[in-house]
Write a protein that holds these residues in place. Structure first.
Motif, PDB file in Angstrom:
ATOM      1  N   UNK B  31       4.258   0.199  14.010  1.00  0.00           N
ATOM      2  CA  UNK B  31       4.062   1.651  13.053  1.00  0.00           C
ATOM      3  C   UNK B  31       3.728   0.936  11.400  1.00  0.00           C
ATOM      4  N   UNK B  32       4.121   0.206  11.245  1.00  0.00           N
ATOM      5  CA  UNK B  32       3.310  -0.675  10.201  1.00  0.00           C
ATOM      6  C   UNK B  32       2.096  -0.894   9.553  1.00  0.00           C
ATOM      7  N   UNK B  33       2.199  -0.032   8.229  1.00  0.00           N
ATOM      8  CA  UNK B  33       1.024   0.018   7.369  1.00  0.00           C
ATOM      9  C   UNK B  33       0.505  -0.387   6.158  1.00  0.00           C
ATOM     10  N   UNK B  34      -0.578  -1.196   5.795  1.00  0.00           N
ATOM     11  CA  UNK B  34      -0.300  -1.504   4.346  1.00  0.00           C
ATOM     12  C   UNK B  34       0.203  -0.763   3.505  1.00  0.00           C
ATOM     13  N   UNK B  35       0.993  -1.286   2.589  1.00  0.00           N
ATOM     14  CA  UNK B  35       1.526  -0.332   1.938  1.00  0.00           C
ATOM     15  C   UNK B  35       0.615  -0.851   0.072  1.00  0.00           C
ATOM     16  N   UNK B 337       7.081   2.941   7.464  1.00  0.00           N
ATOM     17  CA  UNK B 337       7.392   1.376   5.855  1.00  0.00           C
ATOM     18  C   UNK B 337       8.260   1.071   6.051  1.00  0.00           C
ATOM     19  N   UNK B 340       9.953  -1.809   6.641  1.00  0.00           N
ATOM     20  CA  UNK B 340       8.946  -3.575   6.536  1.00  0.00           C
ATOM     21  C   UNK B 340       8.984  -3.843   4.849  1.00  0.00           C
ATOM     22  N   UNK B 341       9.269  -2.614   3.683  1.00  0.00           N
ATOM     23  CA  UNK B 341       9.375  -3.373   2.795  1.00  0.00           C
ATOM     24  C   UNK B 341      10.339  -3.513   2.161  1.00  0.00           C
TER      25      UNK B 341
END
Lengths: 196, 381
Positions: B31-35, B337, B340-341
């Protein structure tokens, strides 16, 4: 003249014998106690993840790379047991690095057609996985197949393809059991084998 | 057997050092997307406000504005610091019923400015600096959170007394700006001559009384800071934040968050009898990363299912409605995110719910402003 004919006849008769000896005593013949040190390096393609319910999803990882070192012991000409360590790295969407370091036990069968060998094997063990300051240990199974060219009695070179199947398991409550995943990675490595 | 012992020991050490986090490693990656990196991505954001046309953010001692459209779109923030005449630093912004205030100064003395029009397009227009009746230096805004747990019913201005013989005189007054605020509409709190040596850090109202958190004290006043009195209770640590909730069933009550003290982590306490008795609703005093919890702010988003609790260095957590089991960074595992951030280890300076209730905003120290839409995913502005 008569002496020359005798020499030629002797040589002619000895050629088939020498040829037969070449076929039997090729230098890729291994005996029990022989060892092989394998260095492998190549790209890793993250394929997909799979939940317990069978749902498939993208790993969200970039293609990565792997490096490995294995030591095997021949039990006979065609079968060897060994172990090794690998290291694999790939990147997530935000640049965090996934490291997977499998510690493996492996068995390998070598099908041979001189000067070629076709190792087929399976490895298993535990992999230390690390991502974004979190770490976990995952059991894994890695079936593999390859082709090696035996350049000399001591060196073989070739290509190995492996499917890494990691079981990223959790038992709750945090992370939840539903966060467990089977992870499929494809590893294509150049291999250099040193026999000693 | 002797040869396998080192291997077993090594594996044991490796396993013991493993910390899986709140989310499964590969489940989180799915589910991680580019921040995206935005204008405010490196700023320390202190506060946020809005009126009918724009959002306002005080970050990195600057004032940033943007049009009042969805915070999930790609609109950019504009540095509007220079629109406040005579001020080089903007410390805070706040809004009360559509009135926007800015606390700005030159680094030594500050003033309160009020936006004169909410219908501007190119740049905001500010009135002249408001003067506090006691002549003190305003140093902070403290929004009084309404009984819904998120709206701002009025605004406190914390004032620092002038130097007395070279020594700071303390924060002995708090000024109240109501929804009809003008420079003449101030009421001040000076409770029975008691000098507030520490500033008021948080305030909330239950619709009748205003609760003020000030160091180890929780003050209860009348509607306009009248008849202040200290609620007598020892929470063990200094208070950092207070929140009053009514109108829901599972979450009604008066909450306070406490700071860490020594080796003791902070907690969130709940009182359902207006402060007479208190119960801790957090079971852990450490985050999932084993950091002592130190709460900074509380907020109830519009969906009214969980109270958000910001912390000092442990991100934010969500307190469940029916089971207050969570600590920050363990109840946020599947919110896009977040995990993961670096939010789980960041300082949350404030939580803010937009007036339309669609977005929760989270201010950070050096990590900018983050927004959480209805899909629960976090995005950086």
């Amino acid at each position: 003249m008569k002496r020359a004919l005798i020499v030629l006849a002797t040589l002619a008769l000895s050629f088939p014998a020498l040829a037969a000896q070449d076929q039997v005593l090729t230098f890729d013949h291994r005996v029990v106690g022989d060892r092989a040190l394998t260095i492998e390096m190549g790209p890793v393609l993250p394929l997909f993840t799979q939940s317990f319910l069978g749902t498939l999803a993208s790993t969200n990882l970039t293609p990565g790379g792997s490096l490995g070192l294995d030591v095997d012991f021949y039990l006979n000409d065609l079968f060897r047991l060994g172990g090794g360590i690998r290291g694999m790295a790939a990147f997530g969407p935000n640049g965090h690095t996934l490291f997977v370091v499998p510690l493996m036990f492996r068995t390998t069968w070598e099908l041979k057609s001189f000067p070629w060998s076709f190792p087929v094997g399976i490895s298993t063990g535990v992999a230390l996985a690390s991502y974004n300051s979190h770490a976990w240990m995952d059991p894994f199974v890695v079936p593999s197949a390859g082709v090696l060219w035996n350049m000399s009695p001591s060196w073989s070179f070739g290509l190995t393809a492996s499917e890494w199947l990691l079981a990223d398991l959790y038992f709750g409550p945090s992370p939840a059991t539903t966060d467990s995943r089977f992870v499929h990675l494809f590893d294509l490595s150049l291999a250099a084998v040193y026999h000693f | 057997m002797k040869n396998t012992l080192p291997l077993v020991l090594m594996l044991s050490v490796l396993l013991g050092s493993c910390s899986p986090g709140a989310t499964g490693m590969f489940a989180g990656l799915e589910v991680e997307t580019k921040i995206p990196v935005g204008t405010l991505s490196k700023a320390t954001v202190s506060s946020m406000a809005e009126d009918s046309g724009h959002f306002y953010v005080a970050g990195g001692l600057k004032l940033y504005t943007r049009s009042l459209v969805s915070l999930t779109d790609s609109a950019t923030w504009t540095d509007s610091t220079s629109t406040i005449t005579g001020a080089s630093q903007v410390l805070a912004v706040a809004s009360v019923a559509g009135h926007v205030f800015a606390l700005a100064g030159d680094g030594s003395t500050n003033s309160v400015y009020k936006l004169t029009s909410s219908s501007w397009t190119s740049s905001p227009a500010w009135g002249t600096a408001l003067t506090l009746s006691g002549g003190e230096n305003p140093v902070a805004f403290v929004p009084v959170i309404g009984s819904d747990g998120r709206s701002i019913s009025s605004l406190l201005v914390v004032a620092e007394s002038p130097l007395i013989n070279g020594t700071k005189g303390g924060f002995n007054k708090v000024y109240l700006f109501t929804s009809s605020a003008t420079q003449d509409g101030l009421a001040s709190l000076n409770p029975s001559g008691v000098k507030l040596s520490s500033p008021v850090t948080s305030a909330a109202t239950d619709g009748t009384s205003i609760y003020l958190a000030n160091a180890s004290y929780l003050w209860k006043t009348g509607a306009n800071l009248a008849t202040p009195a200290v609620i007598s209770y020892s929470w063990g640590q200094d208070l950092s934040t207070v929140l009053s909730v009514s109108g829901t069933t599972a979450l009604n009550g008066l909450y306070v968050g406490t700071k860490a003290l020594g080796t003791a982590g902070g907690s969130v306490f709940l009182s359902t009898d207006s402060g007479a008795t208190w119960t801790s609703v957090t079971t852990n005093t450490k985050s999932a990363a084993s950091a002592l919890l130190c709460f900074t702010t509380l907020l109830l988003p519009k969906d009214a299912t969980r109270i958000y609790a910001g912390t000092l260095g442990s991100g934010y957590g969500e307190l469940r409605a029916t089971a207050f089991l969570a600590t920050p960074s363990t109840e946020t595992s599947n919110t896009g995110n977040y995990d993961v951030s670096t939010l789980p280890t960041s300082v949350v300076t404030f939580l803010y719910a937009t007036a339309d209730g669609t977005t929760v905003c989270l201010g950070t120290n050096s990590l900018g402003l983050w927004t959480q839409g209805t899909d629960k995913t976090w995005k950086q502005q």
